[in-house]
Design a protein around this motif. Structure first.
Motif, PDB file in Angstrom:
ATOM      1  N   GLY A   9       0.820  -1.214   0.000  1.00  0.00           N
ATOM      2  CA  GLY A   9       0.000   0.000   0.000  1.00  0.00           C
ATOM      3  C   GLY A   9       0.846   1.253   0.000  1.00  0.00           C
ATOM      4  N   LEU A  10       1.940   1.231   0.753  1.00  0.00           N
ATOM      5  CA  LEU A  10       2.840   2.376   0.797  1.00  0.00           C
ATOM      6  C   LEU A  10       3.504   2.612  -0.565  1.00  0.00           C
ATOM      7  N   LEU A  11       3.952   1.524  -1.190  1.00  0.00           N
ATOM      8  CA  LEU A  11       4.579   1.637  -2.514  1.00  0.00           C
ATOM      9  C   LEU A  11       3.581   2.164  -3.547  1.00  0.00           C
ATOM     10  N   TRP A  12       2.365   1.664  -3.472  1.00  0.00           N
ATOM     11  CA  TRP A  12       1.318   2.122  -4.404  1.00  0.00           C
ATOM     12  C   TRP A  12       1.079   3.626  -4.247  1.00  0.00           C
ATOM     13  N   ARG A  13       1.062   4.042  -2.996  1.00  0.00           N
ATOM     14  CA  ARG A  13       0.834   5.472  -2.736  1.00  0.00           C
ATOM     15  C   ARG A  13       1.994   6.312  -3.254  1.00  0.00           C
ATOM     16  N   ILE A  14       3.222   5.781  -3.121  1.00  0.00           N
ATOM     17  CA  ILE A  14       4.409   6.539  -3.538  1.00  0.00           C
ATOM     18  C   ILE A  14       4.488   6.636  -5.060  1.00  0.00           C
ATOM     19  N   VAL A  15       4.320   5.489  -5.757  1.00  0.00           N
ATOM     20  CA  VAL A  15       4.514   5.480  -7.214  1.00  0.00           C
ATOM     21  C   VAL A  15       3.230   5.791  -7.978  1.00  0.00           C
ATOM     22  N   GLY A  16       2.072   5.586  -7.330  1.00  0.00           N
ATOM     23  CA  GLY A  16       0.800   5.915  -7.958  1.00  0.00           C
ATOM     24  C   GLY A  16       0.327   4.920  -8.999  1.00  0.00           C
ATOM     25  N   ASN A  17       0.955   3.773  -9.074  1.00  0.00           N
ATOM     26  CA  ASN A  17       0.575   2.751 -10.059  1.00  0.00           C
ATOM     27  C   ASN A  17       0.675   1.373  -9.407  1.00  0.00           C
ATOM     28  N   PRO A  18      -0.436   0.624  -9.338  1.00  0.00           N
ATOM     29  CA  PRO A  18      -0.392  -0.668  -8.639  1.00  0.00           C
ATOM     30  C   PRO A  18       0.538  -1.685  -9.301  1.00  0.00           C
ATOM     31  N   PHE A  19       0.639  -1.657 -10.613  1.00  0.00           N
ATOM     32  CA  PHE A  19       1.489  -2.621 -11.308  1.00  0.00           C
ATOM     33  C   PHE A  19       2.971  -2.351 -11.040  1.00  0.00           C
ATOM     34  N   VAL A  20       3.340  -1.076 -11.058  1.00  0.00           N
ATOM     35  CA  VAL A  20       4.717  -0.706 -10.730  1.00  0.00           C
ATOM     36  C   VAL A  20       5.005  -1.034  -9.264  1.00  0.00           C
ATOM     37  N   ALA A  21       4.017  -0.821  -8.406  1.00  0.00           N
ATOM     38  CA  ALA A  21       4.180  -1.127  -6.974  1.00  0.00           C
ATOM     39  C   ALA A  21       4.420  -2.621  -6.766  1.00  0.00           C
ATOM     40  N   VAL A  22       3.670  -3.456  -7.497  1.00  0.00           N
ATOM     41  CA  VAL A  22       3.869  -4.906  -7.404  1.00  0.00           C
ATOM     42  C   VAL A  22       5.277  -5.277  -7.855  1.00  0.00           C
ATOM     43  N   LEU A  23       5.723  -4.694  -8.966  1.00  0.00           N
ATOM     44  CA  LEU A  23       7.056  -4.989  -9.493  1.00  0.00           C
ATOM     45  C   LEU A  23       8.141  -4.609  -8.489  1.00  0.00           C
ATOM     46  N   ILE A  24       8.038  -3.408  -7.917  1.00  0.00           N
ATOM     47  CA  ILE A  24       9.021  -2.961  -6.929  1.00  0.00           C
ATOM     48  C   ILE A  24       8.987  -3.860  -5.698  1.00  0.00           C
ATOM     49  N   PHE A  25       7.779  -4.232  -5.273  1.00  0.00           N
ATOM     50  CA  PHE A  25       7.640  -5.107  -4.101  1.00  0.00           C
ATOM     51  C   PHE A  25       8.318  -6.459  -4.342  1.00  0.00           C
ATOM     52  N   LEU A  26       8.122  -7.028  -5.540  1.00  0.00           N
ATOM     53  CA  LEU A  26       8.732  -8.315  -5.858  1.00  0.00           C
ATOM     54  C   LEU A  26      10.259  -8.215  -5.915  1.00  0.00           C
ATOM     55  N   ILE A  27      10.750  -7.101  -6.447  1.00  0.00           N
ATOM     56  CA  ILE A  27      12.200  -6.896  -6.490  1.00  0.00           C
ATOM     57  C   ILE A  27      12.770  -6.816  -5.073  1.00  0.00           C
ATOM     58  N   ILE A  28      12.095  -6.072  -4.211  1.00  0.00           N
ATOM     59  CA  ILE A  28      12.533  -5.971  -2.814  1.00  0.00           C
ATOM     60  C   ILE A  28      12.515  -7.340  -2.151  1.00  0.00           C
ATOM     61  N   LEU A  29      11.416  -8.091  -2.386  1.00  0.00           N
ATOM     62  CA  LEU A  29      11.278  -9.423  -1.806  1.00  0.00           C
ATOM     63  C   LEU A  29      12.392 -10.347  -2.281  1.00  0.00           C
ATOM     64  N   TYR A  30      12.734 -10.246  -3.567  1.00  0.00           N
ATOM     65  CA  TYR A  30      13.803 -11.082  -4.125  1.00  0.00           C
ATOM     66  C   TYR A  30      15.138 -10.783  -3.462  1.00  0.00           C
TER      67      TYR A  30
END
Length: 225
Positions: A9-30
């Motif tokens: 939710g925080l990433l989505w709020r920062i980048v403003g795009n749920p798909f980009v937020a998912v991508l960033i989240f997965l990269i962080i998780l990796y």
């Protein structure tokens, strides 16, 4: 789970795009997994291996009698699951490496994957006869994996042989649980996975990094039974 949703939710709020937020989240998780757990495969390791294979091929082309480069190349080809090519290369090296446990282990591994089961088992046992701790006992796990569907008692025997060398190994108990699971011995499988977790908890900090992925896999397998 709640923390993951909060981060997303925080990433989505920062980048403003749920798909980009998912991508960033997965990269962080990796990257967190690669740093602290090690369950996900490394993206860099295959690239490094390919570069090394290319370099070794060039060395061999320039010096066809350089046996050490051929053995190193064969090992890397085994990692890439190019067993036939590795096998043909290893056959050229029997004479200079006839007293090498590493050589017989590599040859036996390729033979197991090429369906030459009897030869593969014999050569891996030959390697273990030369050096019972070759590759830290890993050849026992290779044999256990090779036989866990066809000769399950033999597979259990080889896992137990590995455990004699590594009684403090989460990996050994994880594989033992996998063999019990294939035998439909659910209670024994659960116990083995629990032992894997217990061993992990008892390890010093520097060893936990090496064994963590097996503990994580054991936890998931135990919950799935």
């Amino acid at each position: 789970m709640l923390i993951k949703f909060l981060i997303f939710g925080l990433l989505w709020r920062i980048v403003g795009n749920p798909f980009v937020a998912v991508l960033i989240f997965l990269i962080i998780l990796y990257f967190l997994d690669r740093r602290y757990v090690g369950v996900f495969p490394s993206f860099m390791k295959p690239l490094k291996r390919m570069r090394t294979i290319s370099r070794l091929r060039q060395q061999i082309a320039l010096s066809p009698n350089e046996v050490s480069s051929k053995l190193d190349l064969a090992r890397l080809l085994i990692e890439r699951k190019r067993y036939k090519e590795a096998y043909e290369l290893l056959l050229e090296l029997e004479r200079p490496y006839e007293q090498s446990a590493e050589y017989w282990e590599a040859l036996g591994t390729t033979e197991l994957h090429l369906g030459k089961t009897e030869d593969g088992e014999r050569h891996i046992l030959q390697a273990l006869d030369i050096n019972p701790r070759v590759k830290y006992g890993q050849p026992y796990l290779t044999l256990a994996n090779a036989f866990k569907e066809t000769h399950r008692d033999k597979a259990l025997f080889y896992v137990q042989q590995f455990q004699d060398i590594h009684s403090s190994s989460s990996e050994a108990y994880y594989l033992l649980g996998s063999v019990y699971r294939s035998l439909e011995r659910t209670a024994d499988a659960k116990h083995a996975y629990e032992q894997s977790l217990n061993v992990y908890r008892s390890l010093p900090k520097y060893k936990k990094r090496q064994e963590r992925r097996w503990a994580v896999r054991s936890w998931f397998r135990k919950r799935g039974l």
